[in-house]
Design a protein around this motif. Structure first.
Motif, PDB file in Angstrom:
ATOM      1  N   ALA A 391       0.816  -1.217   0.000  1.00  0.00           N
ATOM      2  CA  ALA A 391       0.000   0.000   0.000  1.00  0.00           C
ATOM      3  C   ALA A 391       0.847   1.263   0.000  1.00  0.00           C
ATOM      4  O   ALA A 391       0.409   2.314  -0.494  1.00  0.00           O
ATOM      5  CB  ALA A 391      -0.938  -0.003   1.212  1.00  0.00           C
ATOM      6  N   VAL A 392       2.072   1.199   0.539  1.00  0.00           N
ATOM      7  CA  VAL A 392       2.925   2.390   0.626  1.00  0.00           C
ATOM      8  C   VAL A 392       4.271   2.147  -0.044  1.00  0.00           C
ATOM      9  O   VAL A 392       5.240   2.854   0.221  1.00  0.00           O
ATOM     10  CB  VAL A 392       3.123   2.805   2.098  1.00  0.00           C
ATOM     11  N   LYS A 393       4.336   1.168  -0.930  1.00  0.00           N
ATOM     12  CA  LYS A 393       5.586   0.786  -1.563  1.00  0.00           C
ATOM     13  C   LYS A 393       6.184   1.922  -2.380  1.00  0.00           C
ATOM     14  O   LYS A 393       7.416   2.009  -2.535  1.00  0.00           O
ATOM     15  CB  LYS A 393       5.345  -0.422  -2.481  1.00  0.00           C
ATOM     16  N   GLN A 394       5.350   2.809  -2.897  1.00  0.00           N
ATOM     17  CA  GLN A 394       5.827   3.872  -3.775  1.00  0.00           C
ATOM     18  C   GLN A 394       6.137   5.174  -3.040  1.00  0.00           C
ATOM     19  O   GLN A 394       6.394   6.193  -3.688  1.00  0.00           O
ATOM     20  CB  GLN A 394       4.795   4.136  -4.882  1.00  0.00           C
ATOM     21  N   TRP A 395       6.105   5.162  -1.730  1.00  0.00           N
ATOM     22  CA  TRP A 395       6.430   6.379  -0.984  1.00  0.00           C
ATOM     23  C   TRP A 395       7.859   6.817  -1.282  1.00  0.00           C
ATOM     24  O   TRP A 395       8.788   6.000  -1.333  1.00  0.00           O
ATOM     25  CB  TRP A 395       6.263   6.155   0.512  1.00  0.00           C
ATOM     26  N   SER A 396       8.041   8.110  -1.456  1.00  0.00           N
ATOM     27  CA  SER A 396       9.386   8.653  -1.621  1.00  0.00           C
ATOM     28  C   SER A 396      10.072   8.708  -0.261  1.00  0.00           C
ATOM     29  O   SER A 396       9.439   8.556   0.794  1.00  0.00           O
ATOM     30  CB  SER A 396       9.314  10.051  -2.227  1.00  0.00           C
ATOM     31  N   LEU A 397      11.380   8.955  -0.267  1.00  0.00           N
ATOM     32  CA  LEU A 397      12.098   9.071   0.998  1.00  0.00           C
ATOM     33  C   LEU A 397      11.616  10.282   1.789  1.00  0.00           C
ATOM     34  O   LEU A 397      11.617  10.258   3.027  1.00  0.00           O
ATOM     35  CB  LEU A 397      13.602   9.173   0.742  1.00  0.00           C
ATOM     36  N   THR A 398      11.195  11.326   1.107  1.00  0.00           N
ATOM     37  CA  THR A 398      10.638  12.487   1.810  1.00  0.00           C
ATOM     38  C   THR A 398       9.334  12.118   2.498  1.00  0.00           C
ATOM     39  O   THR A 398       9.100  12.491   3.657  1.00  0.00           O
ATOM     40  CB  THR A 398      10.407  13.644   0.824  1.00  0.00           C
ATOM     41  N   SER A 399       8.466  11.370   1.819  1.00  0.00           N
ATOM     42  CA  SER A 399       7.211  10.932   2.447  1.00  0.00           C
ATOM     43  C   SER A 399       7.489  10.017   3.625  1.00  0.00           C
ATOM     44  O   SER A 399       6.818  10.100   4.662  1.00  0.00           O
ATOM     45  CB  SER A 399       6.336  10.205   1.417  1.00  0.00           C
ATOM     46  N   LEU A 400       8.472   9.150   3.499  1.00  0.00           N
ATOM     47  CA  LEU A 400       8.818   8.268   4.615  1.00  0.00           C
ATOM     48  C   LEU A 400       9.285   9.069   5.820  1.00  0.00           C
ATOM     49  O   LEU A 400       8.934   8.753   6.963  1.00  0.00           O
ATOM     50  CB  LEU A 400       9.903   7.287   4.187  1.00  0.00           C
TER      51      LEU A 400
END
Length: 451
Positions: A391-400
């Motif tokens: 569900a969150v595999k495409q999060w960028s490092l900023t989003s993480l």
């Protein structure tokens, strides 16, 4: 005397826009970076800091040091992971409960290292020749450990340079006409998973390909004999016969952009004539492949050309790629175009990890800090590629960083436990538990005891 309304006496601040809102400060019993604990669990499962401890040497000679070297390295790397670019915030982070438990040891019950201690650690201990050499190799050692958990059939290396603007009288900073600023000019090598294999800080006025072999050769040496499929991509700055010869000797397939010249243009002249008929409303692409030998080359090499006619444009867009791959021209171009992801990873390093924050006076100290930023970037990327649910595999490092790392938590102490009561805002309990489950699955099974 009791409060007439029955409220207990406190020094809480009140806000005039709504007097029902009260602000209380509880100091070290609250943290804004509780999500770092998940990264600390990943570090433990992969044994990343254990690897660091095997290759870094403690430069202290006294016997009363409060913090060990690995604890301070954790404080440096995890602090950058949370967005604290240098040691200016070390005093506050030293009291933060999440950071104290991440550092471990005496810090868990006391405080982590102070600003002055972290400054000496980064600019003196890690800057000596032995430790800096080990630190530069550490990203590759970490990547090797991750490969054992994430098997790959081959390796693709992308090399690119970038810019780190400087704003003071820093050693090695110089004006670069291409970037139109005073800067450093670091060089990076990534693999296809986004892991930073190796990087090096360079003065601002050097060519993009300066010291390319010093950076890529240790990476090539690590993979020598490990993969049958080995590839290399780079832009036109690395279109150098020495690069081609090195890769051919090492049995790498490569695709490197080649600057245009009159000879190359003549070879595809038949594709540079505007197509007959009404201009199309869609992009038209044509490909060509031919053998070519520049004056500086010892042998002919294959060149692939791509010509694009865009609606509303008078002249076509033309690109050349030198390669030793045998696949069709269209597939060579498609393979080369994937190099753009390396530029995206560099942007993530700049935005999420802040690795352009190189504000020390000496070049050696800034080189150390770039390596520390590289370790923080890799730890963040390992989390993204190994332990994120679909569900969150495409999060960028900023989003993480903004959603996973920056989880607020209240810390409650009991006799045997410390409880982080974590807020459920961007990352609910179920998602966080899924992340911990995926991390736990990476832990190697215990060794079987002999019968």
């Amino acid at each position: 005397m009791a409060h007439p309304t029955g409220e207990s006496e406190s020094n809480a601040a009140r806000l005039d826009f709504d007097r029902r809102v009260k602000l209380e400060f509880h100091g070290s019993s609250v943290t804004s970076d509780a999500g770092l604990l998940a990264y600390r669990e990943l570090d433990d499962v992969l044994g990343l800091m254990v690897i660091a401890g095997q290759h870094l040497a403690d430069g202290r000679t006294g016997r009363n040091g409060r913090h060990d070297l690995i604890g301070m390295l954790r404080q440096s790397v995890f602090g950058r992971l949370a967005g604290y670019e240098d040691v200016n915030d070390a005093d506050r982070l030293g009291r933060d409960p999440a950071m104290r438990w991440i550092v471990g040891g005496k810090a868990a019950q006391g405080t982590a290292a102070s600003t002055s201690q972290m400054g000496r650690f980064e600019t003196e201990w890690l800057a000596n020749d032995g430790n800096f050499s080990a630190l530069a190799d550490l990203s590759g050692r970490w990547t090797d450990r991750v490969h054992s958990r994430r098997p790959a059939k081959g390796i693709v290396l992308d090399m690119d340079s970038s810019v780190s603007p400087t704003y003071g009288d820093q050693e090695g900073a110089a004006y670069n006409g291409h970037f139109a600023c005073t800067c450093y000019h670091p060089l990076f090598v990534f693999n296809q998973f986004g892991d930073l294999e190796r990087c090096a800080l360079r003065p601002g006025n050097v060519h993009s390909a300066h010291s390319w072999q010093e950076v890529v050769e240790p990476v090539v040496a690590r993979y020598r004999g490990r993969f049958k499929r080995r590839y290399f991509r780079a832009d036109a700055a690395f279109a150098n016969p020495e690069v081609y010869e090195f890769l051919e000797v090492e049995d790498y397939k490569y695709a490197i952009r080649l600057p245009a010249n009159n000879v190359l243009q003549e070879r595809i002249g038949y594709l540079l004539k505007r197509p007959v008929g009404r201009p199309p409303i869609e992009v038209r692409r044509f490909y060509a492949s031919f053998s070519y030998q520049a004056q500086s080359w010892k042998t002919p090499r294959r060149v692939v050309a791509k010509v694009e006619w865009h609606p509303g444009e008078l002249y076509p867009r033309v690109g050349f790629i030198v390669t030793n791959m045998t696949r069709p021209a269209e597939r060579v171009v498609a393979f080369y175009n994937q190099r753009g992801t390396a530029e995206q990873w560099i942007k993530e390093g700049k935005n999420a990890i802040k690795w352009t924050r190189l504000s020390c006076c000496s070049f050696a100290a800034n080189a150390v800090r770039l390596q520390l930023h590289a370790l923080a970037y890799n730890l963040a990327n390992f989390m993204r590629t190994l332990a994120l649910p679909e569900a969150v595999k495409q999060w960028s490092l900023t989003s993480l960083r903004e959603k996973l790392v920056k989880i607020g938590a209240k810390v409650v102490r009991h006799g045997r436990y410390v409880i982080f009561q974590m807020a459920e805002v961007a990352v609910p309990k179920e998602l966080f538990q899924d992340i911990l489950r995926l991390i736990a699955e990476l832990r190697p099974p215990p060794a079987a005891t002999p019968a």
